[in-house]
Design a protein around this motif. Structure first.
Motif, PDB file in Angstrom:
ATOM      1  N   ARG A1619      13.386 -10.861  20.878  1.00  0.00           N
ATOM      2  CA  ARG A1619      12.652 -10.023  20.381  1.00  0.00           C
ATOM      3  C   ARG A1619      12.898  -9.870  18.908  1.00  0.00           C
ATOM      4  NH1 ARG A1619       9.928  -6.784  23.632  1.00  0.00           N
ATOM      5  NH2 ARG A1619      11.559  -7.051  24.922  1.00  0.00           N
ATOM      6  N   ASP A1620      14.187  -9.899  18.206  1.00  0.00           N
ATOM      7  CA  ASP A1620      14.450  -9.749  16.924  1.00  0.00           C
ATOM      8  C   ASP A1620      13.960 -11.143  16.190  1.00  0.00           C
ATOM      9  OD1 ASP A1620      17.661  -7.912  17.166  1.00  0.00           O
ATOM     10  OD2 ASP A1620      15.194  -7.230  17.075  1.00  0.00           O
ATOM     11  N   TRP A1621      14.304 -12.171  16.746  1.00  0.00           N
ATOM     12  CA  TRP A1621      13.870 -13.487  16.267  1.00  0.00           C
ATOM     13  C   TRP A1621      12.348 -13.770  16.006  1.00  0.00           C
ATOM     14  CZ3 TRP A1621      11.246 -18.026  17.476  1.00  0.00           C
ATOM     15  CH2 TRP A1621      11.452 -19.108  16.492  1.00  0.00           C
ATOM     16  N   VAL A1622      11.667 -13.315  17.202  1.00  0.00           N
ATOM     17  CA  VAL A1622      10.057 -13.379  17.161  1.00  0.00           C
ATOM     18  C   VAL A1622       9.641 -12.554  15.981  1.00  0.00           C
ATOM     19  CG1 VAL A1622       8.189 -12.771  18.279  1.00  0.00           C
ATOM     20  CG2 VAL A1622       9.788 -14.069  19.343  1.00  0.00           C
ATOM     21  N   LEU A1623      10.362 -11.506  15.825  1.00  0.00           N
ATOM     22  CA  LEU A1623       9.617 -10.233  14.716  1.00  0.00           C
ATOM     23  C   LEU A1623      10.230 -10.842  13.413  1.00  0.00           C
ATOM     24  CD1 LEU A1623       8.504  -7.807  13.896  1.00  0.00           C
ATOM     25  CD2 LEU A1623      10.593  -6.409  14.207  1.00  0.00           C
ATOM     26  N   THR A1624      11.358 -11.503  13.310  1.00  0.00           N
ATOM     27  CA  THR A1624      11.812 -11.979  12.036  1.00  0.00           C
ATOM     28  C   THR A1624      10.953 -13.165  11.524  1.00  0.00           C
ATOM     29  OG1 THR A1624      13.827 -11.526  12.436  1.00  0.00           O
ATOM     30  CG2 THR A1624      13.879 -12.753  10.732  1.00  0.00           C
ATOM     31  N   VAL A1625      10.753 -14.112  12.456  1.00  0.00           N
ATOM     32  CA  VAL A1625       9.872 -15.244  12.264  1.00  0.00           C
ATOM     33  C   VAL A1625       8.656 -15.204  12.122  1.00  0.00           C
ATOM     34  CG1 VAL A1625       9.459 -17.536  13.169  1.00  0.00           C
ATOM     35  CG2 VAL A1625      11.654 -16.823  13.391  1.00  0.00           C
ATOM     36  N   SER A1626       8.094 -14.038  12.766  1.00  0.00           N
ATOM     37  CA  SER A1626       6.575 -13.955  12.370  1.00  0.00           C
ATOM     38  C   SER A1626       6.111 -13.451  11.093  1.00  0.00           C
ATOM     39  CB  SER A1626       6.023 -12.721  13.357  1.00  0.00           C
ATOM     40  OG  SER A1626       6.857 -11.418  13.071  1.00  0.00           O
ATOM     41  N   MET A1627       7.290 -12.958  10.276  1.00  0.00           N
ATOM     42  CA  MET A1627       6.811 -12.606   9.001  1.00  0.00           C
ATOM     43  C   MET A1627       7.171 -13.998   7.832  1.00  0.00           C
ATOM     44  SD  MET A1627       8.273  -8.985   8.582  1.00  0.00           S
ATOM     45  CE  MET A1627       8.079  -7.639  10.171  1.00  0.00           C
ATOM     46  N   ASP A1628       7.171 -15.083   8.420  1.00  0.00           N
ATOM     47  CA  ASP A1628       7.322 -16.262   7.582  1.00  0.00           C
ATOM     48  C   ASP A1628       6.039 -16.669   7.515  1.00  0.00           C
ATOM     49  OD1 ASP A1628       9.457 -19.377   7.746  1.00  0.00           O
ATOM     50  OD2 ASP A1628       7.880 -18.481   6.458  1.00  0.00           O
ATOM     51  N   GLN A1629       5.513 -16.712   6.320  1.00  0.00           N
ATOM     52  CA  GLN A1629       3.926 -17.208   6.068  1.00  0.00           C
ATOM     53  C   GLN A1629       3.918 -18.380   6.183  1.00  0.00           C
ATOM     54  OE1 GLN A1629       3.187 -15.950   2.181  1.00  0.00           O
ATOM     55  NE2 GLN A1629       4.778 -17.320   1.467  1.00  0.00           N
ATOM     56  N   ARG A1630       4.978 -19.399   6.409  1.00  0.00           N
ATOM     57  CA  ARG A1630       4.658 -20.640   6.721  1.00  0.00           C
ATOM     58  C   ARG A1630       4.441 -21.044   8.120  1.00  0.00           C
ATOM     59  NH1 ARG A1630      10.331 -22.787   4.401  1.00  0.00           N
ATOM     60  NH2 ARG A1630      10.974 -20.719   5.416  1.00  0.00           N
ATOM     61  N   LEU A1631       4.786 -20.079   8.828  1.00  0.00           N
ATOM     62  CA  LEU A1631       4.747 -20.364  10.315  1.00  0.00           C
ATOM     63  C   LEU A1631       3.336 -20.177  10.791  1.00  0.00           C
ATOM     64  CD1 LEU A1631       7.319 -20.202  12.900  1.00  0.00           C
ATOM     65  CD2 LEU A1631       5.461 -18.309  13.276  1.00  0.00           C
ATOM     66  N   GLN A1632       2.874 -20.914  11.682  1.00  0.00           N
ATOM     67  CA  GLN A1632       1.674 -21.051  12.286  1.00  0.00           C
ATOM     68  C   GLN A1632       1.560 -20.670  13.781  1.00  0.00           C
ATOM     69  OE1 GLN A1632      -0.247 -24.529  11.634  1.00  0.00           O
ATOM     70  NE2 GLN A1632      -0.800 -24.030   9.438  1.00  0.00           N
ATOM     71  N   GLN A1633       0.752 -19.560  14.133  1.00  0.00           N
ATOM     72  CA  GLN A1633       0.992 -18.999  15.526  1.00  0.00           C
ATOM     73  C   GLN A1633      -0.024 -20.087  16.250  1.00  0.00           C
ATOM     74  OE1 GLN A1633       0.651 -14.929  16.463  1.00  0.00           O
ATOM     75  NE2 GLN A1633       0.585 -15.439  18.566  1.00  0.00           N
ATOM     76  N   ALA A1634       0.331 -21.382  16.646  1.00  0.00           N
ATOM     77  CA  ALA A1634      -0.337 -22.099  16.959  1.00  0.00           C
ATOM     78  C   ALA A1634       0.234 -23.366  17.533  1.00  0.00           C
ATOM     79  CB  ALA A1634      -1.611 -22.586  16.130  1.00  0.00           C
ATOM     80  N   LEU A1635      -0.227 -23.965  18.712  1.00  0.00           N
ATOM     81  CA  LEU A1635       0.634 -24.983  19.567  1.00  0.00           C
ATOM     82  C   LEU A1635       0.105 -26.440  18.847  1.00  0.00           C
ATOM     83  CD1 LEU A1635      -0.015 -24.138  23.121  1.00  0.00           C
ATOM     84  CD2 LEU A1635       2.149 -24.065  21.794  1.00  0.00           C
ATOM     85  N   PRO A1636       1.102 -27.429  18.483  1.00  0.00           N
ATOM     86  CA  PRO A1636       0.583 -28.671  17.632  1.00  0.00           C
ATOM     87  C   PRO A1636      -0.120 -29.381  18.667  1.00  0.00           C
ATOM     88  CG  PRO A1636       2.951 -28.699  18.565  1.00  0.00           C
ATOM     89  CD  PRO A1636       2.526 -27.114  18.910  1.00  0.00           C
ATOM     90  N   GLN A1637      -1.191 -30.314  17.853  1.00  0.00           N
ATOM     91  CA  GLN A1637      -2.426 -31.096  18.464  1.00  0.00           C
ATOM     92  C   GLN A1637      -1.745 -32.585  18.018  1.00  0.00           C
ATOM     93  OE1 GLN A1637      -6.009 -29.802  17.463  1.00  0.00           O
ATOM     94  NE2 GLN A1637      -5.902 -27.920  18.788  1.00  0.00           N
ATOM     95  N   ASP A1638      -2.441 -33.188  19.003  1.00  0.00           N
ATOM     96  CA  ASP A1638      -2.310 -34.711  18.856  1.00  0.00           C
ATOM     97  C   ASP A1638      -3.577 -35.403  18.477  1.00  0.00           C
ATOM     98  OD1 ASP A1638      -3.606 -34.752  21.061  1.00  0.00           O
ATOM     99  OD2 ASP A1638      -1.974 -35.614  22.398  1.00  0.00           O
ATOM    100  N   GLU A1639      -3.341 -36.708  18.441  1.00  0.00           N
ATOM    101  CA  GLU A1639      -4.615 -37.524  17.898  1.00  0.00           C
ATOM    102  C   GLU A1639      -6.053 -37.091  18.549  1.00  0.00           C
ATOM    103  OE1 GLU A1639      -2.087 -38.931  19.118  1.00  0.00           O
ATOM    104  OE2 GLU A1639      -2.201 -40.857  20.274  1.00  0.00           O
TER     105      GLU A1639
END
Length: 1721
Positions: A1619-1639
């Motif tokens: 919970r603490d890690w998610v809250l901390t990382v969610s404030m990192d503007q470089r992070l995108q809340q999305a799953l990576p996509q392929d070709e």
């Protein structure tokens, strides 16, 4: 205003050396001082002395000291200096424009008495006062002087008003007199104004009042008519002396008065309308002030003193620096000096009306000044020093200023454009317009002098986007309005304001001539256009051509050159005009023909000789031809006939050239005879009128000169016989008849028979006229004449000739008229019919042939239709009873009501197609009710529905649709129509359509697609209230992704999700916003947490300052420590709270201990000053050596504790010897005794006590006895228990003693058994003989059961069975419990007994010797028993050992084993590989057995194959976790398992996937998976999954519907860490809340492509889809090539048993493996 001393210009002397007078020049560049020695000193603006000269006496014989200089003043142009002297003279010296110029007396005015004071208020006008009381005027132009007015009293002072148009004189008797040269409309009186109590030596005329002072130490202010308005009385001030002189500021707002050692300042207050006294300037030893002079710009005042000193003072209100470029000096409320710091130039901005200036701005490339007062606007051009002040009502500073024109300022305010010409104090013009772009307004102010025009001021502007207005600003009237068909984007007048160029949005260039109001398109595509400065030449660009109009009067004459680039500018200087063209990186000049340009200038100047001479030098071309034409027209206008003749000769118009040549000859002769240029001679004027084709004017000129013959000759020469005859007739000329005959003959000769006929008709010869008309082919004219004369109608021959000619000429109507006139009705009717004269034909037929009327009406209708006169044809068709034709004509003529009337009379089949057309018309007119009726009548109801739909009348459309269509058809229709509306951008109409057919979801989707979120939310709130929150969340995410954060915040907060809002702002580094939202909407501590994270992002001193500001420093340190962010905690403590360092070290040590990093933890414990904690840590972890080392090094007192801990561990391990040794080393024998006692080892306890604590031996022996007694005192049960313990431990004698001690009167059977036990039962394993003896003894005592047991113990099975059968059959069943004898008798019974007794190994051993089915029956029973006991791993081992048959009865066991395995903790590690491999192998065997089984259930087979795949992934993951180089593969396998969360516990799967992604730094995926894990965790707590948001997993193969886990699979502590890690990382503007996509544009781990739905096979080593570059192990089973090689290489290099086992399994499962040779291609 305050005075500040700047410098001393002239040092004072020791004695009296009075400065008699001083003066500043009007330009403020020179300052003159006259000393007591009568020498004039000249200073520059900076106060440097630059020149001097001596004054002269009126008569040299009296010597230099015979006079005193009493007055001095500069001329308005600053080049002359007037000096008034007491020797009765005024001299004017020319001092020149440069320093050092020779000083020359240019005027001398001798007077009758001494000059006492002097002014120079205006050009050529010097005013001075005399000792005899006169005030006189000296005119420097005529060198004469005159008296203005005279008094009887000495003139002591003289001053002028601010404008210099009025003067005041003060006299020795106190009289103050006023005189105006021009009262400027003030209406103030002249003459004696007031009488001051004493001589007003100090006299000043300010803008609002007059101030006087003198020797009575009073300052009195007088009103405009002499009334006292204010008095300042200093008579009681002993330090004050008499006032000697006064000066007014140039603005008239301030006055300075000089007295002894003091300068007093008065400032006018407009608010109070009174003088306010400023702080006086007192300077000791200054002595009496004898002269004052104020610099004309108001910035300095100079004071001359009695001792000859001159002091300079700064007298500004304030100074400011503007843009570091200009210095603003406010020298008064209404006067500001603006100085350019770089050039030193100055502009004095002054309100002429004395209004206070607010703020001065410098705009337009630092060239133009703008300032406001309360009622006026000040404008100025710094470069030309032109200033304007215009009346302007305050508009709040909302004006926009445009400075594109050098001569005029354009001001736009509230839809009004105002023009102010620099240097003019009147508004030039004002118009209403909304278009103020400089490209859409053109102003021309006297830019080029024109012949006969004094002033040319023109404006062109846009009234609306398609209409231009042109205005003459001098006359103030509109000169033209130009309407255009397209939007105008550029316009410009030429310099004379007579021609206007403008361009529209279609890039077409138009020329408008204002004088003739003609508009011409001169270019169809124009990207650049400009007038050439100083001429009317136009330069433009048409795509790749340069177009030049040297003569804009002939716009069709254009010179063109090819271009390679774009025109960027136009330059004209040094007699050269160049067009600057940008060709890529280079700019290339194209030079224009300066000669052609100069021609236009010569024309404008009216120098036609120069223009003609210039044209002579040019070759003939289209341009020069146009110029010759222009010059010819202009030369004729001004009667320069020789030039006009030359022009026509050049143009090749020889007729005009010859005519003008003759005219010039006449003019030359007239000039010789009468003088002048001869152009006023009547013949010349007449010929010029003839040349202009104005023959009437020429006739008038001839007749005025009584020369009718010349007029007649002119007309005859031009063959204008009618006019000639009229002149002859009017003048009664004798040649009239001859003229007529000649005219007739000429007509016949020239074959003008018609004209000749008219002449004959006029003369009454009708037959001749008819003959001529027929010869001329004009039978209609002949017929008209014949019908007008009755005598001709009776002439049959004439009528036949005329009728034949008419018919031949197809003039049937006239022929019909003629036949009707002569009574031949049949022929008349035929002719009318042929000539389509149907009105006459019908009228004639009604009278003569009634039966033919109907046919004629129809023919008339057909004719009218052919003539497109459909309207008129309708009634004729109706008359002819042709309904269809009438109907079609009515439709064609758009006579709709008439058409409906006709239709209603027709049958339905005929009328249907016509109803549709009429209905469409009424629909277009929006008469929908009528249109609907017509559509329905025509059977086109659907068209009626479409009509209502397109008109937006949904209710009517819906009502009509329901009448004639099914609900499904209506819905389809409306949705189709709505989609069309949507495509057209008519979203409201589309929404109404969707809502009408109850499809709000489609409307919502539409608005979402168009990003019209407000409308979308309204619909969701109305129709899907339950989804409103989710909608807001979704919109928030979309807006956040687009960077529209404020809007996203609104939606997040509407969804009551403040956390996401905070995270959004954190990700965008907008911490203030995050903190604001958290504080406003979060819980009590949420804003503190955000502040903490904010500080963490800043770090260092900034973090400390921020946390201190919020008062959260200590809390932040504690939180960082508790959260495990120790680096941050250390940083904060180190910078601000060093006292908390030990506490952080301690918590860090505890954290490291929990993490298993014991060595690091040890160091932290020691830094925290807690070495004992380190010792206890190692003791707890049984690292005895480390514990011993730390204790010895840092805490010797803890060494004993280490030994005790080791001893305790040894006791638990039942290593009593080691334990005892440790305790004895620790000198703790009492603990050894205690542990032995607790273990029930009394003998050992007694031994230790005896050896080491003999003093406690007795006590211990007593305790031991009591323990034994307790067992006895607890009754038979206690003794029995003790006996059994002795028996089990082999102490049979003691056991016998205990059994024999049992006494229980109430239970004789028990006592009996114990006695038997005591005698026989407690024996070592018996031999056969002993067993038989015992059995015999039991039988004698009737103890049958004991006897049987004894026989069994001796393995006398048959005797035991026989005894049971014979003596007591009840015991036969009990005997069944003894399986060994039964195996040979009843195997199944024996197996059941083994199973019942729990002897499973024996049971399976026996069963294995039976059939496969029997074995697996008991394997299943044992497995079930083990699973119930919680030993599922042993159950799994059973199937590994005995195989997994495909029995449906076993399926639940296999599933249970799978469930237990996947739910078991600690299975996500390398050590878990054996368990996963074991279950995997069992499931592989099961699946292979299912394939072989013919009755296998396919569904069950598929389910077990999925379980096999999951177990394989888990086993492969465990193998990869054991190899560092395969971390990525392990993470991929954890992520791939998410697609099986319908079989796996979902929370555990997401936790493991998230942690694996985090471990390999896939933070985006880690964030999504761990966020999902937290949502699942919350759902488990709530007991349902309804609140889960699936938006992150759309378009993936991760299932949404999963079973809710019954309990949490992840401990609370780990959940909190996540919970603490998610809250901390969610404030990192470089992070995108999305799953990576392929070709594929699909989530990279998804097997199914999102767009196409194509499924890919999973890789057997990663679970990811195999998209290419693969190895096929067998059909349907593939691996990625690079993954396979990487895995094989890792296994080979590490020799990993688990990895080798995975490869072996794949070989078994896939039936073989590929070659492991490597290719580096």
């Amino acid at each position: 205003m305050q005075l500040r001393h700047v410098r001393t210009l002239l040092a004072p002397q020791d004695g009296t050396a009075r400065v008699t007078c001083m003066a500043w020049s009007a330009s403020s560049a020179r300052f003159a001082v006259c000393t007591a020695e009568r020498v004039v000193l000249l200073y520059d603006e900076q106060g440097e002395r630059r020149d001097k000269f001596s004054t002269k006496p009126a008569d040299a014989k009296y010597g230099r000291k015979s006079y005193v200089v009493k007055g001095m003043a500069f001329s308005p142009d600053s080049t002359k200096l007037a000096i008034g002297q007491t020797d009765n003279v005024v001299y004017v010296y020319r001092i020149g424009e440069e320093w050092g110029d020779k000083k020359v007396i240019c005027n001398k005015f001798i007077q009758t008495s001494a000059v006492t004071c002097l002014l120079w208020p205006a050009e050529n006008v010097i005013v001075f006062g005399l000792a005899e009381g006169k005030v006189r005027l000296a005119n420097t132009k005529n060198n004469k002087s005159s008296t203005i007015y005279g008094t009887d009293s000495y003139v002591v002072s003289l001053t002028s008003n601010v404008s210099g148009r009025g003067i005041l004189s003060g006299h020795a008797d106190g009289t103050i007199v006023r005189f105006f040269f021009d009262d400027e409309g003030s209406g103030e009186s002249q003459g004696k104004l007031a009488v001051h109590p004493c001589p007003p030596y100090a006299l000043a005329w300010a803008s609002s009042s007059i101030v006087a002072a003198g020797c009575d130490k009073k300052i009195v202010a007088y009103g405009k008519e002499g009334s006292v308005i204010q008095t300042f009385d200093y008579s009681r001030d002993s330090s004050e002396k008499e006032f000697t002189t006064a000066a007014t500021s140039p603005s008239g707002q301030s006055i300075v008065l000089g007295s002894y050692d003091r300068l007093r300042v008065l400032n006018w207050s407009p608010r109070r309308s009174a003088w306010e006294e400023g702080k006086p300037k007192e300077i000791a030893h200054l002595y009496t002030i004898t002269a004052l002079a104020w610099k004309r710009d108001g910035s300095r005042i100079c004071a001359g003193t009695l001792c000859g000193g001159v002091e300079q003072f700064d007298c500004c209100l304030r100074k400011t620096i503007y843009k570091n470029k200009f210095e603003m000096t406010y020298v008064g409320p209404s006067q500001v000096i603006v100085k350019n710091l770089s050039t030193g130039t100055r502009v004095v901005l002054k309100s002429q009306y004395g209004y206070e200036i607010d703020e001065v701005k410098i705009l337009g490339k630092d060239r133009y000044l703008v300032a406001h007062t309360s009622d006026t606007l000040l404008l100025g051009d710094v470069s030309s020093n032109k200033l304007s002040e215009v009346a302007w009502q305050g508009s709040g500073g909302n004006e926009k200023f445009f400075f594109d024109n050098e001569n005029v300022c354009m001001i736009f305010n509230a839809g009004e454009l105002t023009l102010v010409e620099y240097g003019s104090n009147d508004i030039l013009g004002s118009v209403r317009t909304e278009f103020v772009n400089p490209h859409l307004v053109s102003v021309r102010i006297n830019e080029r002098q024109q012949r006969g025009v004094d002033e040319s001021k023109r404006l062109a502007y846009l009234i609306d986007i398609k209409t231009i207005a042109t205005v003459d600003l001098v006359g103030g009237y509109n000169t033209g309005t130009i309407s255009h068909d397209s939007k105008i984007d550029w316009l410009e007048l030429n310099e004379t304001g007579h021609k206007l160029l403008f361009r529209d949005k279609k890039m077409r260039l138009q020329l408008y001539d204002i004088e003739s109001s003609t508009k011409t398109t001169i270019l169809n595509y124009c990207s650049y256009v400009q007038w050439v400065p100083g001429s009317d030449v136009v330069v433009a660009q048409n795509r790749n051509s340069l177009c030049i109009w040297y003569n804009i009067d002939a716009p069709e004459r254009v010179t063109m050159f090819p271009l390679k680039g774009d025109i960027v500018g136009l330059e004209r200087n040094d007699g050269k005009t160049e067009v600057i063209v940008s060709e890529g990186v280079n700019t290339v000049p194209y030079t224009l023909d300066e000669g052609l340009i100069e021609f236009g200038t010569a024309i404008d100047d009216g120098d036609y000789h120069r223009a003609a001479a210039f044209l002579e030098t040019l070759e003939m071309s289209t341009e020069t031809e146009a110029m010759w034409k222009t010059l010819s027209r202009l030369a004729l206008e001004v009667r320069q006939l020789h030039i006009a003749e030359r022009c026509f000769a050049a143009l090749g118009n020889m007729a005009k050239a010859r005519f003008l040549h003759e005219t010039n000859a006449i003019a030359d002769q007239a000039a010789q005879e009468h003088g002048g240029d001869g152009t006023d001679h009547y013949l010349v004027r007449a010929r010029l009128a003839m040349l202009d084709k104005n023959y009437k004017l020429a006739e008038m000129i001839f007749l005025e000169q009584n020369a009718p013959e010349e007029a007649m000759d002119m007309y005859q020469e031009l063959h204008m016989w009618d006019e000639c005859i009229v002149v002859a007739k009017a003048k009664g000329h004798p040649m009239l008849e001859k003229l007529r005959r000649g005219y007739y003959q000429w007509l016949l000769d020239t074959q003008q028979e018609e004209k000749a006929g008219e002449v004959q008709e006029g003369q009454g010869d009708y037959l001749a006229a008819i003959s001529l008309y027929l010869r001329a082919g004009l039978p209609a004219k002949a017929a008209r004449l014949a019908m007008s004369r009755d005598e001709l109608l009776t002439n049959g021959d004439v009528i036949d000739r005329i009728s034949t000619a008419l018919i031949r000429g197809e003039l049937y109507e006239q022929a019909g008229d003629l036949f009707e006139k002569v009574g031949n009705t049949r022929k008349a009717l035929e002719c009318y019919g042929k000539g389509s004269a149907f009105l006459k034909a019908v009228e004639l037929a009604r009278l003569a042939f009634p039966a033919e009327v109907v046919k004629l009406e129809e023919a008339w209708g057909d004719h009218l239709v052919q003539q497109k006169q459909l309207d008129a044809a309708i009634n004729h068709y109706i008359e002819a009873r042709c309904s269809i034709k009438a109907l079609e004509a009515a439709l064609g003529a758009r006579q709709w009501k008439k058409a409906i009337y006709i239709l209603d009379l027709q049958d339905k089949q005929t009328a249907a197609k016509y109803y549709l057309k009429i209905a469409q018309h009424y629909a277009a007119l929006q008469e929908y009710q009528v249109a609907e009726e017509l559509y329905i009548k025509g059977g086109q109801t659907k068209d009626a529905i479409d009509m209502y739909t397109q008109a937006g009348l949904w209710e009517q459309a819906h009502k009509l649709a329901l009448k004639c269509m099914s609900q499904e058809e209506v819905t389809v229709l409306y949705i189709t129509q709505a989609q069309e509306m949507e495509r057209q951008g008519k979203y409201k109409e589309a929404e109404r359509l969707y809502i009408t057919v109850n499809e709000p979801d489609l409307a919502i989707t539409m608005y979402k697609k168009c990003k019209m979120y407000d409308e979308m939310v309204c619909l969701v709130a109305k129709y899907h209230k339950d989804l409103l929150g989710d909608t807001h969340l979704h919109l928030g995410k979309e807006l956040e992704a687009e960077g529209r954060l404020q809007e996203a915040e609104y939606h997040y907060l509407e969804a009551k999700d403040w956390k996401t809002t905070v995270n959004m702002y954190r990700m965008n580094d907008m911490w203030e916003e995050a903190y604001r939202v958290a504080k406003a909407y979060g819980g009590a501590n949420s804003h503190k947490h955000v502040a903490y994270l904010w500080a963490k992002s800043l770090g260092g001193e900034a973090a400390v300052k921020l946390l201190s500001k919020f008062g959260l420093l200590e809390m932040a340190i504690d939180h960082a420590t508790d959260s495990g962010v120790f680096e941050f905690a250390f940083e904060l403590a180190r910078l601000s709270m060093k006292q908390k360092m030990p506490d952080i070290h301690l918590k860090y040590a505890m954290f490291l201990e929990d993490e298993g990093k014991f060595e690091e933890a040890e160091g932290e414990f020691i830094k925290a000053g807690k070495p004992k904690e380190a010792v206890l840590m190692f003791v707890h972890n049984q690292n005895w050596d480390a514990a011993q080392r730390v204790a010895e090094a840092h805490d010797p007192d803890s060494v004993a504790d280490v030994l005790v801990g080791q001893a305790q561990f040894a006791f638990e391990q039942r290593e009593f010897q080691k334990a005892e040794a440790f305790l004895l080393r620790a000198q703790r024998p009492e603990l050894a005794i205690k542990y032995y006692k607790e273990a029930g080892m009394w003998s050992e306890a007694l031994r230790i006590c005896k050896e080491y604590l003999p003093g406690r031996l007795g006590e211990l022996q007593e305790e031991c006895g009591r323990e034994a007694g307790k067992k006895g005192s607890s009754g038979p049960e206690g003794l029995l228990e003790q006996a059994r313990e002795w028996e089990q431990s082999g102490e049979y004698a003691r056991a016998v003693d205990c059994y024999l001690k049992v006494r229980d009167p109430s239970n004789s059977v028990l006592v009996e058994k114990c006695l038997l036990k005591g005698t026989l039962g407690v024996l070592p394993p018996m031999e056969v003989s002993l067993a038989l003896q015992a059995a015999e003894l039991y039988l004698n005592l009737d103890l049958t059961r004991e006897a049987i047991d004894a026989l069994i113990e001796g393995e006398e099975w048959s005797k035991a069975k026989h005894t049971a059968k014979e003596l007591d059959p009840r015991y036969a069943l009990s005997f069944a419990n003894y399986t060994r004898p039964l195996v040979g008798i009843d195997v199944m019974a024996a197996l059941d007994i083994y199973a019942k007794q729990g002897q499973w190994e024996k049971c399976l051993e026996v069963a294995a010797k039976q059939s496969y089915q029997v074995l697996h029956k008991y394997v299943a029973l044992y497995a079930t028993h083990l699973i119930c006991e919680g030993c599922w791993d042993r159950a799994l081992h059973l199937y590994t050992q005995h195989g997994a048959p495909a029995n449906p009865q076993n399926f639940n066991i296999y599933k249970r084993l799978f469930v237990e395995m996947v739910n078991a903790p600690g299975r996500n590690c390398a050590e878990a590989y054996p368990g996963w491999a074991e279950l995997r192998d069992v499931l592989l065997a099961l699946c292979e057995n299912l394939v072989k089984c013919s009755e296998a259930d396919p569904a069950a087979q598929e389910e077990f194959e999925r379980m096999l795949l999951i177990c394989h992934y888990c086993a492969a993951r465990a193998a990869a976790q054991g190899l560092k180089q395969l971390d990525t593969m392990a993470a991929q396998l954890s992520i791939s398992l998410l697609r099986h969360t319908d079989l796996l516990p979902a929370d555990k799967a997401f936790y493991e996937a998230g942690m694996a992604a985090k471990a390999v730094s896939w933070e985006n995926m880690a964030f999504v998976f761990l966020n999902r894990f937290l949502d699942l965790s919350d759902a488990i707590e709530e007991g349902n999954l309804d609140s889960l948001d699936h938006s992150d997993f759309q378009q993936t193969d991760i299932p949404f519907e999963v079973p809710l886990p019954a309990h949490q699979h992840v401990p609370e502590e780990q959940r909190e860490e996540v919970r603490d890690w998610v809250l901390t990382v969610s404030m990192d503007q470089r992070l995108q809340q999305a799953l990576p996509q392929d070709e594929r544009g699909t989530y990279e781990a998804s097997l199914v492509a999102a767009g196409t739905g194509v499924a890919s096979l999973p890789c057997l080593l990663t679970g990811y889809p195999v998209l290419g570059n693969k190895i096929e192990l067998r059909p349907g089973r593939e691996v990625k090539k690079d993954v396979w090689y990487k895995f094989v290489m890792a296994v080979k290099t590490s020799h990993s048993p688990a990895g080798q086992d995975v490869i072996e399994f794949l070989r078994r499962w896939c039936g073989g493996l590929p070659s492991t040779s490597f290719s580096f291609q």
